[in-house]
Structure formats: C-alpha cells, structure tokens
Design an enzyme around this catalytic site. Structure first.
Site, short mmCIF file in Angstrom:
data_model
loop_
_atom_site.label_atom_id
_atom_site.label_comp_id
_atom_site.label_asym_id
_atom_site.label_seq_id
_atom_site.Cartn_x
_atom_site.Cartn_y
_atom_site.Cartn_z
N SER A 187 0.83 -1.20 0.00
CA SER A 187 0.00 0.00 0.00
C SER A 187 0.87 1.26 0.00
O SER A 187 1.71 1.44 -0.86
CB SER A 187 -0.98 -0.03 1.18
OG SER A 187 -1.93 0.99 1.09
N ASP A 202 -5.72 2.20 -3.38
CA ASP A 202 -6.89 1.92 -2.55
C ASP A 202 -7.20 3.10 -1.62
O ASP A 202 -8.20 3.08 -0.90
CB ASP A 202 -6.74 0.62 -1.77
CG ASP A 202 -5.71 0.68 -0.65
OD1 ASP A 202 -4.87 1.60 -0.65
OD2 ASP A 202 -5.74 -0.22 0.24
N ARG A 203 -6.35 4.13 -1.63
CA ARG A 203 -6.59 5.33 -0.83
C ARG A 203 -6.70 6.55 -1.74
O ARG A 203 -6.17 6.56 -2.85
CB ARG A 203 -5.47 5.55 0.19
CG ARG A 203 -5.36 4.47 1.24
CD ARG A 203 -4.40 4.87 2.32
NE ARG A 203 -4.25 3.83 3.32
CZ ARG A 203 -3.85 4.04 4.57
NH1 ARG A 203 -3.56 5.26 4.97
NH2 ARG A 203 -3.72 3.04 5.42
N LYS A 240 -1.12 -9.68 -0.24
CA LYS A 240 -2.48 -9.69 0.31
C LYS A 240 -3.36 -10.69 -0.45
O LYS A 240 -3.31 -10.74 -1.68
CB LYS A 240 -3.07 -8.28 0.21
CG LYS A 240 -4.45 -8.10 0.84
CD LYS A 240 -4.84 -6.64 0.90
CE LYS A 240 -5.10 -6.05 -0.46
NZ LYS A 240 -5.70 -4.69 -0.40
N ASP A 286 -2.46 6.34 -3.43
CA ASP A 286 -1.27 5.67 -2.94
C ASP A 286 -0.82 4.61 -3.95
O ASP A 286 -1.35 4.52 -5.06
CB ASP A 286 -1.51 5.07 -1.55
CG ASP A 286 -2.59 4.01 -1.56
OD1 ASP A 286 -3.40 3.97 -2.50
OD2 ASP A 286 -2.63 3.19 -0.61
N GLU A 301 -13.27 4.40 5.84
CA GLU A 301 -12.33 4.44 6.96
C GLU A 301 -11.71 5.82 7.08
O GLU A 301 -11.53 6.51 6.07
CB GLU A 301 -11.20 3.43 6.76
CG GLU A 301 -11.64 1.99 6.67
CD GLU A 301 -10.44 1.05 6.54
OE1 GLU A 301 -10.38 0.09 7.29
OE2 GLU A 301 -9.57 1.32 5.68
N GLU A 302 -11.33 6.18 8.30
CA GLU A 302 -10.74 7.49 8.55
C GLU A 302 -9.39 7.66 7.85
O GLU A 302 -8.92 8.78 7.66
CB GLU A 302 -10.58 7.71 10.06
CG GLU A 302 -9.28 7.26 10.68
CD GLU A 302 -9.02 5.76 10.60
OE1 GLU A 302 -7.85 5.36 10.67
OE2 GLU A 302 -9.99 4.98 10.46
N ASP A 356 -1.08 1.39 -4.39
CA ASP A 356 -2.00 0.40 -4.96
C ASP A 356 -3.37 0.99 -5.23
O ASP A 356 -4.32 0.27 -5.55
CB ASP A 356 -2.11 -0.84 -4.06
CG ASP A 356 -2.83 -0.56 -2.75
OD1 ASP A 356 -2.61 0.53 -2.18
OD2 ASP A 356 -3.59 -1.42 -2.28
#
Length: 541
Positions: A148, A304-305, A158, A300, A387-388, A302
């Site tokens: 990540s 995912d953010r 993962k 990021d 998510e935060e 990968d």
C-alpha cells in the site's frame, strides 16, 4: 514531526533498489525469530527484504499456504494476481507465479503487463463470480502484491477470497500459520515451476469501461471541470489516462513518473518517503498545484486510498471528505435500497454520525479494517463503507456491489462528480455540514505501553472502565465491541455527547494509539486526550 517534513527527498533518503532486490533472494528467514515470520495485519503480510521479513522464502511459503487454503475452501476457479510499483513487488509476483503454476492453479495476469490497483483486482473477482457463465468454471479469488502506502523499501502480499475483499482473520491466521510451518520445514512441501502457463486478463479496460455504472461520467464531461490526477508513482498511473480518453474528460495526469525509489516525493511527517495521499507532508508537491485545477487528487501505490485537493480548501481531511461523500451519495443514488446503511469504522469522525441522523439513515459502526464492510456491500444493505485513513467504496447506481476493497480511484472520481453536479467544491460542501452540525477537531496520538499492557488493552472490556465523565461531560458509552456487528474492537471507545476517544494497541511499536475528537474545540480535545491516557492507564492497572 521532523523539520524536513514536506521537503523534497534527497539522494540520502533513497533506497538502493539493487541491494533491496538482491536481499530478497539472498537472505533467508529464521523461523524462530518472530520478526522474520509471516504475519498478516489488516492488509496482508508486509516487511522489507533488508530486515529478512519479506523475502523469496516468505512469498513462496505464503503462496503455497494460499493454494492449500483455497483448495480446502473448495475454490476451483482462476486466481487473479496483480502488483503495484514497489521494487519488491515484481520479484514477489514472480515467486508467487512459480508456486501457483507449480500447483497447477489457473492464473490470470494483466494482459498488458501493467500494474494492477487493488480495486481493479477486487472488481475482476466480483465480475467473474457474479457472472453465471464464468462462475460455472469455478469461483475466482486473487492476490495483490502491495504494501500500500508503505515506504519504498517495503513489500506486501495480500489475499482476497471469492468475496473480493480483504481476507478475514480466520483465513489470514490459517495462511500465516501454515506459511511459517513451511518455512520451518525448509520449504520442502512448496511446489514451484516456470511461470509460463498463465492466462491474460484486461484489468484496466474492464474497470474503466464499467465506471459509468457507478459514477456520473457524463455529468463530469458536460461540466468541463479541469481535473488533476496524481498517481504518486503508483499502480493507477495507466488508469487515469485511460479514464480521460474513454470518457473525454478534461483531465491531466499530473505526474506519470514511476520510480521505485520515489525520488520525486516529499517526505512525510517523520522524514520517511511514504505515498500517503491523506498526508499534507507527503502531498506537498501536489498541493503546489491546488489552484491549477477544479479538483486535484492523489492515490497511494495500490490506489486503494484517495486524497482530495480543492482550490479553496487545499488537502481535505479524510474524515471531512467521507462526510461530504456520504451526504451527497445518499441524496443522489435513488437506486439504492431505502434501508441501505452508512458504514464507518469506529475511529472515524462523529460528523458522519450527525450526517447519518440528518439523512434518516442507519449508521453501521464496525471495528478498524475494511473487511468488516464486505457482507453489507455484497448484499446492498450497506451503501457506503469508509475508513478514517482515506479508504472507501460504495455501490453502483443500481444498488449492487462494485468492489469489496477500498477504491481510491472511485473516490477521486466521486469528488469530480460532486463538483460537476453541485457546482461546489467538496470543501465548500463540508463548510455547509459544519454550519449544520458543528465543527469537530480530530487527532490521533500515541502513548507508551509495554507489550503486556498492549495485550491487556487489546482484551480490555469496556465495563472495566470506572470513569463516569470525559472532559466535563457524562460518559454515554464504554465500548469494547462495535455497535454495528458486535465484533471485538481490540481496544476501547469511550463516548460523551460532544466528544469521544478510542484506544487500540499498535501492532508494531510499544505504544497504543489514541484517536480522539471533540465538537467543543481544540482545548477540549487536549483535555479529552489527557483524560484518555488516565482512563486507559487506570483500566490497565
């Protein structure tokens, strides 16, 4: 925070890629050393080859364990596999392919030898398993090779089972235990072969062409807004240009460079190179362009953010954007179930609670970890899970599942849709929420804890807390299990009318994390944080 935070990386900050890859193959883990064993956190096994925590033996053993796990679970279809741009990702993927082929697993890799974002792999698994024609060939699952947003020296691995999201702790616990047994046994039970017998799959086109079923791409195009998308050297680099071209958007890929050293990054708060799009320090070079675009985004490694930058507000706090996204989606997605809940992790802002109440929607609060949102996203009972730490996903227009892993590309496009449809930036819309619901102050800090205290905190029952007030307000809840699904939170959360704190042990350091928020200002937040330490220390004895 170091005084170098937010400044450009220097030569002395950069990894030696050749040494890192050489160590991947040459260093062999000691099965008796806990720091060198396979250990799955909330997002897979992570480590560095230089520390003998992410090496060829680890990945060979973990892949063999995944093969044995999926066989025991009756998963007989293909395994999708993709990797991000970290230097250790390519050798780790090669190792994994050797073991998968050696075990005669049907493997699907990217058709163009491109990097594969985590959401694109989750999307591929779900497309396969939700199509009766392909599902008849057996359920699919997948592996994402990524740490990540971790520094360039790290590698990550993962497993995503057939539901498409992160594997749960039962699965990862079994896989890690078996992998460590294989390493201790000298890898004699690991089967390997030349990775030639693999099939190709077009992750990028299938993902990009499907976006119109979850994002109002036509509205974004009509508006003509100028979007800047910075992949931060990650796996989304080939996706943003494809999105622009397929939908005819006014979109600029701000920095298409891929560099395993990430020499173009600015340093994070602690002086490390870390591709965290929610960090103002890591995003400093992106923020220099905030006035050049109507919406500017970052992802990021990968993808995912997400990081959302507006001309008027700069880099948005992840909690702020989640609140805006929820308020917008639940008033602009008529195809969702009327009872579709709003999913949040229990350390996310209480602004979301107030937005949910105003919308008349049920709040579904779960422990930290995106895996908890998977069942609700699959059956449509949860419209949005966030998510935060700037990770989220939501449902298609028709209320069916999109991804069951975090999708940073999707949330960046949602920011563009919000700007196109409302004519306001997400920052402006958050100001409107503040006017309605108050202005929370949120921060995470660390407190020292021994290994024994960390273990005790992870098992602490909320009833063990004897305090009755928090920073001058009566305590209304003492939680050790999440209200949404009654799952253990691995710590405690204490709530009052206008504030809360949550304490959880760190998985890697001798500290515990204190998340805290107050709607009564920064001074009150400091009081909450101080009392949180006292309350937790008293409960731990």
């Amino acid at each position: 925070m170091t005084d170098r935070a937010g400044t450009p990386a220097q030569a002395s900050d950069l990894i030696d890629v050749h040494a890192l890859v050489r160590a991947y193959y040459e260093l062999k883990p000691d099965a008796a050393d806990a720091s060198q064993r396979v250990a799955f956190g909330t997002s897979g096994h992570r480590g560095s080859s230089l520390k003998t925590s992410f090496n060829d033996d680890h990945i060979a053993a973990t892949t063999q364990a995944i093969v044995e796990y999926r066989t025991a679970q009756g998963v007989t279809g293909p395994l999708f596999i993709g990797a991000d741009t970290h230097a250790l990702s390519a050798p780790a993927m090669t190792t994994a392919l050797e073991v998968l082929v050696g075990n005669k697993v049907r493997v699907l890799v990217d058709e163009f030898d491109d990097y594969v974002p985590t959401p694109a792999l989750s999307h591929a698994i779900l497309l396969w398993n939700n199509n009766p024609a392909t599902r008849a060939e057996g359920e699919a699952d997948g592996i994402v090779v990524t740490p990540s947003h971790n520094p360039p020296s790290d590698g990550g691995f993962k497993y995503n089972p057939p539901h498409g999201g992160p594997a749960d702790s039962d699965a990862t616990g079994w896989i890690a235990k078996r992998a460590n047994e294989l390493i201790a046994g000298g890898l004699h039970e690991v089967l390997r072969a030349e990775p030639s017998a693999v099939e190709q799959y077009d992750f990028r086109s299938r993902y990009v062409e499907d976006l119109e079923n979850i994002i109002d791409m036509a509205a974004i195009k009509r508006s003509g807004i100028h979007i800047g998308a910075d992949p931060l050297g990650g796996a989304s680099v080939g996706y943003w240009g494809a999105i622009r071209d397929h939908y005819g958007l006014n979109l600029t890929v701000v920095n298409p460079a891929v560099d395993p050293q990430w020499g173009f990054m600015t340093l994070d708060w602690d002086g490390k190179i870390r591709m965290d799009p929610s960090s103002p320090s890591a995003m400093a070079s992106v923020l220099a362009h905030q006035h050049d675009y109507d919406i500017l985004t970052g992802n990021d490694a990968d993808a995912d953010r997400h990081g959302i930058v507006t001309p008027d507000g700069g880099l948005m706090n992840p909690n702020h954007f989640l609140a805006v996204a929820i308020d917008y989606l639940y008033t602009h997605r008529s195809g969702w179930r009327a009872d579709a809940a709003i999913g949040k992790t229990l350390v996310s802002s209480s602004m979301i609670d107030r937005v949910a109440a105003a919308l008349g929607r049920r709040l579904w609060e779960v422990p930290v970890g995106f895996k908890w949102f998977v069942p609700g996203l699959v059956d449509g009972s949860v419209g949005f899970g966030g998510e935060e730490s700037a990770g989220a996903s939501f449902l298609r227009f028709d209320g069916t599942v999109w991804t069951t892993d975090k999708d940073g590309i999707l949330l960046c496009l949602l920011a563009a849709e919000i700007r196109a449809v409302t004519g306001k930036s997400p920052s402006e819309l958050y100001a409107g929420l503040v006017a309605k619901h108050g202005d929370p102050v949120y921060e995470r800090v660390d407190a020292a804890a021994t290994p024994a205290q960390k273990l005790a905190l992870g098992r602490l029952d909320g009833d063990a807390i004897t305090a009755t007030t928090l920073a001058g307000e009566p305590i209304t809840a003492k939680l050790s299990r999440a209200p949404g699904n009654d799952a253990a939170i691995g710590g405690v959360k204490v709530v009052s009318e206008n504030a809360w704190f949550a304490a959880r042990p760190s998985g890697t350091e001798d500290v515990y994390k204190i998340y805290a928020e107050s709607f009564l200002g920064e001074d009150h937040l400091r009081q909450v944080q101080a009392e949180a330490r006292l309350i937790v220390d008293a409960a731990l004895g």
